[in-house]
Design an enzyme around this catalytic site. Structure first.
Site, short mmCIF file in Angstrom:
data_model
loop_
_atom_site.label_atom_id
_atom_site.label_comp_id
_atom_site.label_asym_id
_atom_site.label_seq_id
_atom_site.Cartn_x
_atom_site.Cartn_y
_atom_site.Cartn_z
N ASP A 7 0.87 -1.18 0.00
CA ASP A 7 0.00 0.00 0.00
C ASP A 7 0.91 1.24 0.00
O ASP A 7 1.77 1.37 0.86
CB ASP A 7 -0.89 -0.02 1.25
CG ASP A 7 -1.96 1.06 1.23
OD1 ASP A 7 -3.10 0.75 1.61
OD2 ASP A 7 -1.67 2.21 0.87
N ASP A 106 -3.37 2.33 -5.48
CA ASP A 106 -2.20 2.28 -4.59
C ASP A 106 -2.09 0.98 -3.77
O ASP A 106 -1.40 0.94 -2.77
CB ASP A 106 -2.15 3.51 -3.67
CG ASP A 106 -3.01 3.37 -2.44
OD1 ASP A 106 -4.07 2.71 -2.52
OD2 ASP A 106 -2.63 3.90 -1.39
N GLU A 107 -2.75 -0.08 -4.24
CA GLU A 107 -2.71 -1.34 -3.48
C GLU A 107 -2.55 -2.54 -4.38
O GLU A 107 -3.23 -2.64 -5.40
CB GLU A 107 -4.03 -1.54 -2.71
CG GLU A 107 -4.22 -0.59 -1.59
CD GLU A 107 -5.58 -0.72 -0.94
OE1 GLU A 107 -6.31 -1.69 -1.25
OE2 GLU A 107 -5.91 0.14 -0.13
N1 DCP Z 1 -8.52 8.65 -1.97
C1 DCP Z 1 -9.50 9.56 -2.37
N2 DCP Z 1 -10.60 9.80 -1.58
C2 DCP Z 1 -10.76 9.14 -0.39
C3 DCP Z 1 -9.78 8.21 0.02
C4 DCP Z 1 -8.66 7.99 -0.80
O1 DCP Z 1 -9.37 10.17 -3.44
N3 DCP Z 1 -11.83 9.38 0.38
C5 DCP Z 1 -7.34 8.46 -2.82
C6 DCP Z 1 -6.22 9.34 -2.35
C7 DCP Z 1 -5.23 8.42 -1.73
C8 DCP Z 1 -5.48 7.10 -2.44
O2 DCP Z 1 -6.86 7.11 -2.79
O3 DCP Z 1 -3.90 8.91 -1.87
C9 DCP Z 1 -5.17 5.89 -1.60
O4 DCP Z 1 -6.00 5.84 -0.46
P1 DCP Z 1 -5.49 5.32 0.96
O5 DCP Z 1 -6.68 5.06 1.78
O6 DCP Z 1 -4.52 4.23 0.77
O7 DCP Z 1 -4.80 6.61 1.59
P2 DCP Z 1 -3.38 7.23 1.37
O8 DCP Z 1 -2.53 6.45 0.43
O9 DCP Z 1 -3.57 8.66 0.99
O10 DCP Z 1 -2.77 7.23 2.81
P3 DCP Z 1 -2.16 6.03 3.69
O11 DCP Z 1 -0.75 6.43 3.96
O12 DCP Z 1 -2.99 6.01 4.92
O13 DCP Z 1 -2.26 4.77 2.88
CA CA Z 2 -2.13 4.24 0.69
CA CA Z 3 -4.83 2.14 0.10
#
Ligand code: DCP
Ligand code: CA
Ligand code: CA
Length: 354
Positions: A7, A106-107
């Site tokens: 992730d 991202d996963e």
């Molecule tokens: N995303 C989005 N709207 C949301 C949640 C996420 O557009 N409500 C997008 C932005 C993030 C990506 O999806 O960068 C991946 O979501 P993650 O939940 O994996 O969150 P992040 O990668 O941002 O943070 P983390 O470090 O917690 O994984």
């Molecule tokens: Ca992430």
């Molecule tokens: Ca994620």
């Protein structure tokens, strides 16, 4: 089974940091501006500095600006993040296992059962993957390694950011007993409150309630899912997913906004994308322009029928024209993205009306 789950950390915001290192250390939020009124829209994600100030994914932008007026608010650039993601997914992760399930931008889950002989080697592999991603893209990721997909994801969640966590088979029983039930993916607020009413606090507690009762409360599929996790029989395979998009981009000898100069590069990108598609035929075509300042502009068109390569030459020229008309900057790179790719045995039918 040994599953390695990756992730990417605070992904959209991290890509922005990589492109503009001056952002590092400052609170940054990536915003989806909906354009209905000033600052209407929501936060897509934020970096960890911004999270400390209370900015969370999904929060309305005005609310975020109220609690953190000095944070940096950037508009979302999805094409850019997708390109970075594709390079990591297809350029790096795919090398480590052909059994790879790309679950989101991202996963990804990798089945590494046949690639390592034990969890020690799995851990070393995880380190190697993290190093390669960082070295090539300057992106940090968190990896979870476990005997099944769900536990691998939970382990990653517990080790964010820039972490590497591992759950060995001999640790699974203790893990199940101590894992709060709301940390299990798929247990949202409403299921969580029903489970709590049944006295379920930890994953292990699922085994203490009557299965019929569990089924009646939360439905058959959720009940079986939780039950199999709790008694450690969950074994969903990593599903090999075919890529949904193919992107090919070419850097030009010099920056240009002269369509005659750009077209040969675009044609080259189309040729490469179609050869990569390996006989698959797309229904969507996007032209992507990477501007001289590395900003990305794209135009996409979806067709009712498959787009032959000749049609792609023709249509992409129109899309390129639209981009040039709408933007004053010169282009540095140009490319195409093919989507909704089908492999059809009845191509005659598929090309109908093209
Ligand atoms: N995303 C989005 N709207 C949301 C949640 C996420 O557009 N409500 C997008 C932005 C993030 C990506 O999806 O960068 C991946 O979501 P993650 O939940 O994996 O969150 P992040 O990668 O941002 O943070 P983390 O470090 O917690 O994984
Ligand atoms: Ca992430
Ligand atoms: Ca994620």
């Amino acid at each position: 089974m040994i599953v390695l789950f990756v992730d990417f950390d605070y992904f959209f915001a991290q890509v922005e940091e990589v492109l503009n290192p001056e952002l590092k250390g400052k609170p940054v939020a990536v915003c989806v501006f909906s354009g209905r009124f000033k600052d209407s829209g929501a936060i897509a994600t934020s970096n960890y500095e911004a999270r400390k100030l209370g900015i969370k994914s999904g929060m309305p932008i005005p609310k975020a600006k109220e609690i953190a007026p000095n944070a940096i608010y950037l508009p979302i650039r999805k094409d850019l993040y997708k390109q970075v993601s594709d390079r990591i997914m297809y350029g790096i992760l795919s090398k480590y296992s052909s059994k790879i399930e790309i679950a989101s931008i991202d996963e990804a889950y990798l089945d590494i059962t046949d690639k390592v002989k034990d969890y020690y080697e799995a851990y070393q592999l995880g380190k190697k993957i993290k190093d390669e991603i960082y070295q090539k893209e300057k992106i940090t990721v968190t990896i979870g390694i476990a005997p099944n997909k769900v536990f691998a994801k939970i382990i990653a969640e517990m080790n964010k950011p820039n972490g590497l966590g591992i759950l060995k088979p001999e640790e699974v029983e203790g893990f199940i007993r101590s894992l709060p039930i709301d940390e299990v993916p798929g247990v949202g607020d409403s299921i969580f409150s029903k489970l709590r009413e049944m006295g379920i606090k930890y994953l292990y507690d699922v085994l203490k309630v009557d299965f019929e009762k569990l089924k009646n409360e939360i439905g058959k599929s959720k009940a079986s899912y939780l039950y199999s996790l709790a008694n450690n029989t969950y074994a969903e395979p990593v599903k090999e997913k075919v890529r949904k998009h193919i992107g090919r981009y070419v850097t030009m000898k010099k920056n240009s906004r002269d369509i005659k100069e750009i077209l040969p590069y675009l044609k080259k990108a189309i040729d490469e994308a179609y050869s990569k598609a390996n006989g698959g035929i797309p229904k969507t075509l996007a032209v992507v322009a990477i501007m001289e300042d590395l900003d990305i502009v794209s135009r996409e068109k979806t067709f009712n029928f498959g787009i032959s390569k000749d049609k792609a030459y023709l249509e992409s020229e129109k899309l390129l024209e639209e981009i040039i008309k709408s933007d004053k900057r010169r282009l540095r790179r140009v490319g195409v993205r093919l989507g909704k790719i089908y492999k059809s045995t009845t191509l005659d039918n598929f090309f109908n009306n093209v």
